[in-house]
Scaffold this motif. Structure first.
Motif, short mmCIF file in Angstrom:
data_model
loop_
_atom_site.label_atom_id
_atom_site.label_comp_id
_atom_site.label_asym_id
_atom_site.label_seq_id
_atom_site.Cartn_x
_atom_site.Cartn_y
_atom_site.Cartn_z
N GLU A 156 45.52 77.59 99.89
CA GLU A 156 44.83 76.35 99.55
C GLU A 156 43.31 76.55 99.62
O GLU A 156 42.56 75.99 98.82
N GLY A 157 42.85 77.37 100.57
CA GLY A 157 41.44 77.68 100.64
C GLY A 157 40.95 78.41 99.40
O GLY A 157 39.88 78.12 98.87
N LEU A 158 41.75 79.34 98.90
CA LEU A 158 41.39 80.06 97.68
C LEU A 158 41.39 79.11 96.47
O LEU A 158 40.54 79.26 95.57
N ILE A 159 42.32 78.16 96.45
CA ILE A 159 42.35 77.19 95.35
C ILE A 159 41.07 76.36 95.35
O ILE A 159 40.45 76.13 94.31
N ARG A 160 40.66 75.90 96.53
CA ARG A 160 39.40 75.13 96.59
C ARG A 160 38.22 76.00 96.19
O ARG A 160 37.31 75.55 95.48
N TRP A 161 38.23 77.25 96.59
CA TRP A 161 37.14 78.18 96.27
C TRP A 161 37.07 78.43 94.76
O TRP A 161 36.01 78.73 94.22
N SER A 162 38.21 78.28 94.08
CA SER A 162 38.28 78.59 92.65
C SER A 162 37.68 77.51 91.77
O SER A 162 37.59 77.71 90.54
N THR A 163 37.25 76.39 92.34
CA THR A 163 36.81 75.25 91.52
C THR A 163 35.81 75.65 90.42
O THR A 163 36.00 75.26 89.26
N PRO A 164 34.76 76.43 90.71
CA PRO A 164 33.84 76.80 89.62
C PRO A 164 34.51 77.61 88.51
O PRO A 164 34.05 77.60 87.37
N LEU A 165 35.58 78.32 88.85
CA LEU A 165 36.28 79.14 87.86
C LEU A 165 37.20 78.32 86.98
O LEU A 165 37.60 78.76 85.90
N MET A 166 37.54 77.11 87.43
CA MET A 166 38.49 76.27 86.70
C MET A 166 37.80 75.31 85.75
O MET A 166 38.45 74.72 84.88
N ILE A 167 36.50 75.14 85.89
CA ILE A 167 35.76 74.15 85.09
C ILE A 167 35.90 74.42 83.60
O ILE A 167 35.99 73.50 82.79
N ARG A 168 35.95 75.70 83.23
CA ARG A 168 35.96 76.04 81.79
C ARG A 168 37.30 75.79 81.13
O ARG A 168 37.44 75.95 79.91
N GLY A 169 38.31 75.38 81.90
CA GLY A 169 39.60 75.07 81.30
C GLY A 169 40.50 76.28 81.16
O GLY A 169 40.17 77.38 81.59
N ALA A 170 41.65 76.07 80.51
CA ALA A 170 42.67 77.11 80.44
C ALA A 170 42.26 78.26 79.52
O ALA A 170 42.63 79.42 79.77
N GLY A 222 43.42 79.33 76.80
CA GLY A 222 44.56 80.11 76.33
C GLY A 222 45.47 80.65 77.41
O GLY A 222 46.52 81.23 77.11
N ASP A 223 45.08 80.51 78.67
CA ASP A 223 45.93 80.99 79.76
C ASP A 223 47.18 80.11 79.88
O ASP A 223 47.17 78.93 79.52
N ASP A 224 48.25 80.70 80.41
CA ASP A 224 49.47 79.93 80.65
C ASP A 224 49.21 78.87 81.72
O ASP A 224 48.37 79.04 82.61
N PHE A 225 49.98 77.79 81.64
CA PHE A 225 49.88 76.72 82.64
C PHE A 225 51.25 76.13 82.85
O PHE A 225 52.02 75.93 81.92
N ARG A 226 51.57 75.83 84.11
CA ARG A 226 52.79 75.13 84.48
C ARG A 226 52.38 73.94 85.34
O ARG A 226 51.64 74.09 86.32
N ALA A 227 52.88 72.75 84.98
CA ALA A 227 52.52 71.55 85.74
C ALA A 227 52.91 71.68 87.21
O ALA A 227 52.25 71.11 88.09
N GLU A 228 53.97 72.44 87.50
CA GLU A 228 54.41 72.60 88.89
C GLU A 228 53.33 73.23 89.77
O GLU A 228 53.31 73.02 90.99
N TRP A 229 52.42 73.98 89.18
CA TRP A 229 51.34 74.59 89.97
C TRP A 229 50.44 73.54 90.57
O TRP A 229 49.78 73.78 91.59
N LEU A 230 50.40 72.35 89.96
CA LEU A 230 49.59 71.26 90.51
C LEU A 230 50.15 70.75 91.83
O LEU A 230 49.43 70.11 92.61
N LEU A 231 51.43 71.01 92.09
CA LEU A 231 52.02 70.59 93.36
C LEU A 231 51.38 71.31 94.55
O LEU A 231 51.45 70.84 95.68
N LEU A 232 50.76 72.43 94.28
CA LEU A 232 50.02 73.15 95.31
C LEU A 232 48.52 72.92 95.17
O LEU A 232 47.80 72.76 96.16
#
Length: 206
Positions: free
Chosen positions: A92-106, A108-118
């Motif tokens: 969870e700490g790494l997920i929070r740390w990843s916020t700047p990396l997530m701003i640009r969106g997917a 083309g990367d794969d995405f599964r809604a279940e990943w949002l559960l974490l």
């Protein structure tokens, strides 16, 4: 060649166990729920069958996960051990740390809604909702339930509760709202809210 770092350091020894490619993503899947081999493969797009088998064996040998017979038939289910489940906090700490990396969106990367559960519990940690509310977030037909309580926001699959509001959007906007980088006003034209809009505001309030 030795696969360990040979260093008497807590980080090095942790990486000896979970630092190989795919290991933490396997743990991510099992933090969502115990899973069969095929379910793990489906939730890990891009992993080779032989590599998944090797990684599962290594993680089992290390004591991170265990195999058990499913209650439905004789299928094998993989689940984290009590020690393995303690990886939730650093992940969870790494997920929070990843916020700047997530701003640009997917992009083309794969995405599964279940990943949002974490991901959502990680970025919503410490939120103080302004009221009790239950909101469904619909992302490409997959619905995640957010329930605000006095102690925070509980994220789960729908459990039959009636939603005060439903929000239809994409993963990037949902994460932006959860992290506070976006507000409902910012994305008003890009989302579809049915029901009590203030319930959505309450769930994402910081």
């Amino acid at each position: 060649m030795s696969r360990d770092y040979g260093q008497y350091c807590g980080l090095a020894r942790s990486l000896d166990v979970v630092g190989d490619r795919w290991n933490l993503l396997i743990v991510r899947q099992l933090l969502v729920a115990p899973a069969r081999y095929r379910e793990l493969q489906d939730g890990l797009p891009g992993i080779a069958t032989n590599l998944l088998t090797d990684r599962l064996r290594d993680l089992e040998t290390a004591g991170v996960l265990q195999r058990r017979l499913s209650t439905e038939g004789n299928a094998t289910t993989y689940a984290l051990t009590e020690w393995g489940a303690q990886l939730r906090e650093p992940i969870e700490g790494l997920i929070r740390w990843s916020t700047p990396l997530m701003i640009r969106g997917a992009q083309g990367d794969d995405f599964r809604a279940e990943w949002l559960l974490l991901a959502l519990p990680a970025v919503l940690a410490g939120h103080k909702p302004t009221r009790s509310a239950t909101v469904g977030i619909d992302i490409d037909g997959d619905v995640i339930q957010l329930r605000s309580t006095r102690s925070g926001v509980v994220v789960s699959l729908p459990d039959g509760r009636e939603f005060d509001a439903s929000l239809r959007t994409d993963a990037q906007i949902a994460l932006g709202l959860a992290t506070g980088l976006l507000t409902l006003d910012d994305v008003a034209a890009q989302i579809d809210v049915e029901g009590d809009r203030t319930a959505v505001q309450a769930v994402f309030a910081r």
